[in-house]
Write a protein that holds these residues in place. Structure first.
Motif, PDB file in Angstrom:
ATOM      1  N   ARG A 112      -2.458   5.506 -19.610  1.00  0.00           N
ATOM      2  CA  ARG A 112      -3.054   7.014 -18.495  1.00  0.00           C
ATOM      3  C   ARG A 112      -1.375   6.651 -17.826  1.00  0.00           C
ATOM      4  N   CYS A 113      -1.109   8.355 -17.673  1.00  0.00           N
ATOM      5  CA  CYS A 113       0.046   8.336 -16.849  1.00  0.00           C
ATOM      6  C   CYS A 113      -0.279   9.594 -16.181  1.00  0.00           C
ATOM      7  N   LEU A 114       1.260   9.819 -15.034  1.00  0.00           N
ATOM      8  CA  LEU A 114       0.627  10.668 -14.078  1.00  0.00           C
ATOM      9  C   LEU A 114       1.666  12.192 -14.493  1.00  0.00           C
ATOM     10  N   ALA A 116       7.119  12.972 -17.054  1.00  0.00           N
ATOM     11  CA  ALA A 116       5.593  11.763 -16.304  1.00  0.00           C
ATOM     12  C   ALA A 116       6.171  10.828 -16.085  1.00  0.00           C
ATOM     13  N   VAL A 117       4.753  10.272 -15.837  1.00  0.00           N
ATOM     14  CA  VAL A 117       4.764   8.768 -14.862  1.00  0.00           C
ATOM     15  C   VAL A 117       4.215   7.230 -15.244  1.00  0.00           C
ATOM     16  N   VAL A 118       4.634   6.864 -15.951  1.00  0.00           N
ATOM     17  CA  VAL A 118       3.767   5.410 -16.256  1.00  0.00           C
ATOM     18  C   VAL A 118       3.708   4.779 -15.356  1.00  0.00           C
ATOM     19  N   ASN A 119       3.749   3.398 -15.936  1.00  0.00           N
ATOM     20  CA  ASN A 119       3.219   2.063 -14.810  1.00  0.00           C
ATOM     21  C   ASN A 119       3.821   0.416 -15.568  1.00  0.00           C
ATOM     22  N   ASP A 120       4.166   0.116 -15.948  1.00  0.00           N
ATOM     23  CA  ASP A 120       4.958  -1.096 -16.649  1.00  0.00           C
ATOM     24  C   ASP A 120       4.320  -1.931 -16.289  1.00  0.00           C
ATOM     25  N   GLY A 121       3.317  -2.074 -15.159  1.00  0.00           N
ATOM     26  CA  GLY A 121       2.527  -2.955 -15.059  1.00  0.00           C
ATOM     27  C   GLY A 121       2.973  -4.263 -13.630  1.00  0.00           C
ATOM     28  N   THR A 122       4.142  -3.589 -12.945  1.00  0.00           N
ATOM     29  CA  THR A 122       4.391  -3.905 -12.101  1.00  0.00           C
ATOM     30  C   THR A 122       5.075  -2.494 -11.661  1.00  0.00           C
ATOM     31  N   ARG A 176      -2.943  -0.946 -15.411  1.00  0.00           N
ATOM     32  CA  ARG A 176      -3.545  -1.249 -16.943  1.00  0.00           C
ATOM     33  C   ARG A 176      -4.362  -2.194 -17.184  1.00  0.00           C
ATOM     34  N   SER A 177      -4.963  -2.728 -16.084  1.00  0.00           N
ATOM     35  CA  SER A 177      -6.071  -4.261 -15.564  1.00  0.00           C
ATOM     36  C   SER A 177      -6.673  -3.132 -16.003  1.00  0.00           C
ATOM     37  N   ILE A 191       8.434   6.024  -7.373  1.00  0.00           N
ATOM     38  CA  ILE A 191       9.137   6.358  -9.128  1.00  0.00           C
ATOM     39  C   ILE A 191      10.466   4.646  -8.280  1.00  0.00           C
ATOM     40  N   GLU A 192      11.029   3.826  -9.051  1.00  0.00           N
ATOM     41  CA  GLU A 192      11.876   2.342  -8.591  1.00  0.00           C
ATOM     42  C   GLU A 192      12.710   2.921 -10.208  1.00  0.00           C
TER      43      GLU A 192
END
Length: 227
Positions: free
Chosen positions: A95-97, A42-48, A180-181, A20-21
């Protein structure tokens, strides 16, 4: 299904484990009885990068008329989620963790009573359950961010306990799940296989876990020690 779980590690440990950043969560205390409709990590990715935040457990689709529908959307069957109106967009784009270090399930005894069981990894490490999330906007413009836990068929450990189990992701697959891709659910199908039973264990715990009011370390003690 998955209806209760635990997350007892610290915020710092969670951020390190899940790369996590950024986080909007200022504080986290150990939780031994996380229940539906509560706010969950929950963990999501913002594309970066990966971000940690809180979502309400019980997915509310964007088209819902009433957010109370979320209480019926605690879990999504991995096999059918791509075809269900409530989940088909989320599995492609949102999608999330959902971090955890164990989950509970109730095993039916021969006499018909139910014994709560705690299921975890043998090494005691935290893991990620595969989740989906959505944002619902109310008529007044306020937003509600919610999530659901994907489930799959049971492995050899879980089969005597329950006919479903959460989709547990191997660490090597977590970034794939968050990517996300990837919009084709078929590419994600291999992730839905039941987790390796040899890496897990289960033991009975106190019936006190049945009440959401209870949330203490005593809930994760083996039943013999809890008596």
């Amino acid at each position: 299904m998955c209806g209760r779980y635990t997350l007892t590690i610290s915020l710092e440990e969670m951020m390190l484990r899940f790369m996590i950043e950024q986080t909007s969560v200022p504080y986290h205390q150990p939780r031994y009885n996380i229940a539906p409709t509560q706010l969950v990590m929950a963990v999501v990715n913002d594309g970066t990068s990966n971000r940690l935040g809180e979502l309400k457990w019980g997915l509310v689709p964007p088209w819902a008329d009433d957010p109370k529908i979320g209480s019926k959307m605690l879990n999504a069957r991995a096999e059918t989620a791509p075809d269900k109106p409530a989940f088909r967009e989320a599995i492609r784009r949102k999608r999330c963790l959902i971090p955890a270090d164990s989950f509970y399930e109730w095993q039916v005894r021969p006499d018909g009573t139910k014994q709560p069981m705690r299921i975890r990894l043998r090494n005691g490490e935290p893991f990620a359950m595969a989740g989906l999330y959505e944002t619902w906007i109310s008529p007044d413009g306020s937003k509600l961010s919610t999530c659901t836990v994907l489930t799959t068929s049971p492995n050899e450990l879980m089969a005597p306990i329950h006919n479903r189990m959460p989709v547990l992701l191997h660490p090597r697959d977590e970034q794939l799940w968050l990517d996300r891709s990837i919009r084709d659910p078929q590419r994600l199908q291999p992730l839905f296989a039941p987790f390796d039973a040899s890496l897990m264990d289960a033991y009975p715990v106190s019936p006190a876990v049945g009440s959401v009011r209870n949330d203490s370390p005593a809930l994760i003690e083996p039943l013999e020690a809890a008596r």
